[in-house]
Write a protein that holds these residues in place. Structure first.
Motif, PDB file in Angstrom:
ATOM      1  N   ALA A 352       0.837  -1.204   0.000  1.00 36.57           N
ATOM      2  CA  ALA A 352       0.000   0.000   0.000  1.00 36.57           C
ATOM      3  C   ALA A 352       0.872   1.253   0.000  1.00 36.57           C
ATOM      4  CB  ALA A 352      -0.927  -0.002   1.216  1.00 36.57           C
ATOM      5  N   TYR A 353       1.981   1.209   0.719  1.00 42.36           N
ATOM      6  CA  TYR A 353       2.910   2.345   0.736  1.00 42.36           C
ATOM      7  C   TYR A 353       3.626   2.476  -0.602  1.00 42.36           C
ATOM      8  CZ  TYR A 353       2.073   2.468   5.758  1.00 42.36           C
ATOM      9  OH  TYR A 353       1.476   2.567   6.976  1.00 42.36           O
ATOM     10  N   VAL A 354       3.915   1.338  -1.232  1.00 47.99           N
ATOM     11  CA  VAL A 354       4.570   1.353  -2.542  1.00 47.99           C
ATOM     12  C   VAL A 354       3.680   2.063  -3.558  1.00 47.99           C
ATOM     13  CG1 VAL A 354       5.419  -0.067  -4.447  1.00 47.99           C
ATOM     14  CG2 VAL A 354       5.943  -0.710  -2.076  1.00 47.99           C
ATOM     15  N   ARG A 355       2.374   1.768  -3.536  1.00 47.59           N
ATOM     16  CA  ARG A 355       1.448   2.405  -4.471  1.00 47.59           C
ATOM     17  C   ARG A 355       1.452   3.932  -4.281  1.00 47.59           C
ATOM     18  NH1 ARG A 355      -2.078  -1.782  -2.953  1.00 47.59           N
ATOM     19  NH2 ARG A 355      -3.313  -0.331  -1.679  1.00 47.59           N
ATOM     20  N   LYS A 356       1.434   4.375  -3.025  1.00 52.07           N
ATOM     21  CA  LYS A 356       1.403   5.816  -2.751  1.00 52.07           C
ATOM     22  C   LYS A 356       2.722   6.486  -3.156  1.00 52.07           C
ATOM     23  CE  LYS A 356      -2.742   5.974  -0.987  1.00 52.07           C
ATOM     24  NZ  LYS A 356      -3.844   6.677  -1.697  1.00 52.07           N
ATOM     25  N   VAL A 357       3.824   5.790  -2.970  1.00 54.75           N
ATOM     26  CA  VAL A 357       5.117   6.346  -3.391  1.00 54.75           C
ATOM     27  C   VAL A 357       5.126   6.556  -4.895  1.00 54.75           C
ATOM     28  CG1 VAL A 357       7.566   5.803  -3.670  1.00 54.75           C
ATOM     29  CG2 VAL A 357       6.483   5.520  -1.442  1.00 54.75           C
ATOM     30  N   LYS A 358       4.599   5.591  -5.650  1.00 49.61           N
ATOM     31  CA  LYS A 358       4.560   5.730  -7.101  1.00 49.61           C
ATOM     32  C   LYS A 358       3.666   6.902  -7.519  1.00 49.61           C
ATOM     33  CE  LYS A 358       5.678   0.915  -8.153  1.00 49.61           C
ATOM     34  NZ  LYS A 358       5.196  -0.373  -8.727  1.00 49.61           N
ATOM     35  N   GLU A 359       2.560   7.098  -6.792  1.00 49.59           N
ATOM     36  CA  GLU A 359       1.701   8.255  -7.068  1.00 49.59           C
ATOM     37  C   GLU A 359       2.490   9.557  -6.887  1.00 49.59           C
ATOM     38  OE1 GLU A 359      -1.939   8.567  -4.916  1.00 49.59           O
ATOM     39  OE2 GLU A 359      -2.495   6.479  -5.279  1.00 49.59           O
ATOM     40  N   ILE A 360       3.238   9.607  -5.800  1.00 51.51           N
ATOM     41  CA  ILE A 360       3.997  10.821  -5.496  1.00 51.51           C
ATOM     42  C   ILE A 360       5.107  11.043  -6.514  1.00 51.51           C
ATOM     43  CG2 ILE A 360       5.671  11.781  -3.847  1.00 51.51           C
ATOM     44  CD1 ILE A 360       3.854  10.982  -1.617  1.00 51.51           C
ATOM     45  N   GLN A 361       5.768   9.970  -6.921  1.00 46.91           N
ATOM     46  CA  GLN A 361       6.822  10.112  -7.926  1.00 46.91           C
ATOM     47  C   GLN A 361       6.271  10.739  -9.205  1.00 46.91           C
ATOM     48  OE1 GLN A 361       8.065   5.979  -7.851  1.00 46.91           O
ATOM     49  NE2 GLN A 361      10.030   6.514  -6.881  1.00 46.91           N
ATOM     50  N   GLY A 362       5.082  10.310  -9.612  1.00 54.73           N
ATOM     51  CA  GLY A 362       4.461  10.891 -10.790  1.00 54.73           C
ATOM     52  C   GLY A 362       4.087  12.346 -10.578  1.00 54.73           C
ATOM     53  N   ALA A 363       3.548  12.666  -9.404  1.00 56.92           N
ATOM     54  CA  ALA A 363       3.139  14.043  -9.106  1.00 56.92           C
ATOM     55  C   ALA A 363       4.350  14.970  -9.009  1.00 56.92           C
ATOM     56  CB  ALA A 363       2.334  14.070  -7.810  1.00 56.92           C
ATOM     57  N   ILE A 364       5.450  14.469  -8.465  1.00 57.84           N
ATOM     58  CA  ILE A 364       6.674  15.274  -8.369  1.00 57.84           C
ATOM     59  C   ILE A 364       7.218  15.583  -9.759  1.00 57.84           C
ATOM     60  CG2 ILE A 364       9.116  15.173  -7.687  1.00 57.84           C
ATOM     61  CD1 ILE A 364       8.240  13.744  -5.136  1.00 57.84           C
ATOM     62  N   PHE A 365       7.149  14.596 -10.652  1.00 59.19           N
ATOM     63  CA  PHE A 365       7.644  14.842 -12.011  1.00 59.19           C
ATOM     64  C   PHE A 365       6.808  15.917 -12.700  1.00 59.19           C
ATOM     65  CE2 PHE A 365       7.852  13.986 -16.579  1.00 59.19           C
ATOM     66  CZ  PHE A 365       9.222  14.066 -16.774  1.00 59.19           C
ATOM     67  N   VAL A 366       5.497  15.877 -12.474  1.00 59.13           N
ATOM     68  CA  VAL A 366       4.618  16.885 -13.079  1.00 59.13           C
ATOM     69  C   VAL A 366       4.907  18.264 -12.493  1.00 59.13           C
ATOM     70  CG1 VAL A 366       2.222  17.664 -13.297  1.00 59.13           C
ATOM     71  CG2 VAL A 366       2.797  15.246 -13.657  1.00 59.13           C
TER      72      VAL A 366
END
Length: 461
Positions: A352-366
């Motif tokens: 569950a934490y892995v999924r949220k980290v991936k969300e954040i990685q995408g948002a940081i790139f944007v």
């Protein structure tokens, strides 16, 4: 020249003279005598203009010694200024809940015109008594807070001579005075912060707060209090009082039965406090206490330097500057006791934490146009299988055993180093309902303009 022309000339002359006087008057330095005689002398050039005094440095303006009578005394009551009103509170909780209670108290001081006196953190949940109290100003930069608020903020060590941190002895003078209890009506005892009050040398009587202070008086078991009615209750110049307000709740351990002290208003527990009608305001980004006080409580430079070293070694970077990274707080250990169903279905899995980290990685790139791959996780989990999963993800963590944190810095610094590290990320993933995660998310959002997410119970979306 006819009469009308003469009158017009006189009016114009009077107007010009008035304008001239006004111009010279506003150009006179602020520290000059503003009497009519001296203004005229200044206009005539017979009084030299005294140079305007330079504004003193901010550190001098809010120097703590200006708000007490002298150096720390055996009795704090001998050191409080007669023309000043103060405020303090006690606490009995984990580190972050103590922090929230103290910051609530500082906010109350700003709206009630009282100078807050912050106690040290007291060993309680998660920290053994042998660790001793931890001065608030050792971890948080109070000079920066004073400059930001433009108000004085004191610690107990500023007003009273206290024993060394690890000493089991009480101060030479044990003082008796009265405080308020924030406990709801069905509770028979106040919050008893034995470790803290022993260290401060205080013997406290408690009076129950009236029901109109409660956030919802219709709920007898409701622990939350409203800060604005409380500010009215203790406002120094014209406090709100009602007949029958003061009902003794508990005498002091030594048998004293004292009414709440007005010079130094005090409370047994300030964690359950809100400005508005919603409890647990700290969970929201608009929390008034966070926005007006908490966001300005940055960590001290020494603790930041220590933690940067820990993070640098955990991430295995050799440069002085840290790369952008995402921090994770997976609260698990004591959350097991809050699980009413099967713990394995209640505690969120690492996935569950892995999924949220991936969300954040995408948002940081944007948002920032950068790819962040480094992830630093902190957790109170002791199961080795969990940490093998962490390693399999390629995430890093601070190994306090290998770092010998306990031996080098003591028991307090184990959780504090993790908390400071969490605040350094450009992104943060926390555990919902954990106050550690809630406050760390505020820091990342406000200090780093970072992006945060929370993992729900059981990892549910």
């Amino acid at each position: 020249m006819n009469f009308r022309s003469a009158l017009l000339s006189i009016c114009c002359f009077a107007f010009l003279m008035t304008l001239s006087m006004f111009y010279y008057a506003i150009s006179i330095p602020q520290n000059m005598d503003y009497s009519c005689v001296n203004i005229v002398r200044a206009l005539n050039g017979t009084t030299p203009q005294t140079p305007t005094r330079e504004r003193p440095p901010e550190t001098d303006v809010w120097e703590t010694s200006k708000y007490v009578r002298t150096v720390p005394q055996a009795r704090f009551q001998d050191n409080l200024r007669k023309d000043t009103f103060y405020l303090t509170s006690w606490t009995k909780a984990g580190f972050t809940n103590q922090f929230i209670g103290y910051v609530n108290m500082v906010y109350l001081g700003t709206v009630s015109d009282r100078i807050p006196i912050i106690p040290p953190f007291a060993p309680d949940d998660h920290i053994s008594s042998s660790a001793g109290p931890l001065p608030f100003g050792e971890i948080f930069d109070l000079d920066r807070l004073r400059r930001s608020l433009r108000k004085p903020v004191l610690e107990w060590s500023d007003v009273k001579s206290l024993p060394p941190r690890l000493s089991l002895d009480a101060p030479s003078s044990v003082e008796q005075f009265g405080c308020w209890s924030t406990r709801p009506p069905h509770e028979k005892e106040p919050f008893l912060a034995h470790n803290l009050l022993h260290h401060l040398g205080l013997d406290i009587s408690y009076t129950r707060l009236p029901e109109y202070i409660r956030q919802d008086p219709s709920l007898a078991a409701h622990s939350h209090i409203a800060l604005m009615p409380l500010a009215q209750k203790i406002y120094s110049l014209n406090p709100l009082t009602h007949s029958g307000d003061e009902i003794l709740m508990a005498p002091s351990p030594h048998g004293a039965k004292l009414s709440p002290n007005n010079h130094l208003a005090c409370f047994d527990f300030m964690y359950y406090a809100s400005v508005g009608t919603q409890p647990y305001e700290w969970q929201s980004s608009w929390s008034p206490v966070w926005r007006h006080i908490g966001r300005y409580l940055e960590f001290t430079e020494p603790i930041i330097d220590i933690v940067k070293g820990y993070v640098r070694r955990a991430l295995q970077v050799i440069t002085y500057e840290l790369p952008p990274f995402i921090t994770v707080h997976a609260r698990r250990g004591d959350f097991v006791h809050q699980c009413w169903d099967v713990p394995s279905q209640c505690l969120a899995p690492l996935s569950a934490y892995v999924r949220k980290v991936k969300e954040i990685q995408g948002a940081i790139f944007v948002k920032f146009g950068i790819k962040v791959t480094e992830v630093l996780i902190t957790s109170d989990e002791t199961d080795l299988a969990f940490w093998k999963e962490v390693q399999a993800e390629g995430w890093k963590y601070i190994d306090h055993v290998a770092e010998r944190t306990l031996d080098q810095y003591g028991e307090w610094y184990v959780p504090i180093i993790d908390i400071v590290a969490q605040s350094m990320g450009i992104g943060f993933v926390g555990s919902i309902d954990s106050t550690v995660s809630i406050v760390s998310a505020h820091r990342v959002e406000d200090w780093n303009q970072g992006i945060t997410r929370m993992v729900n119970w059981g990892g549910r979306e």
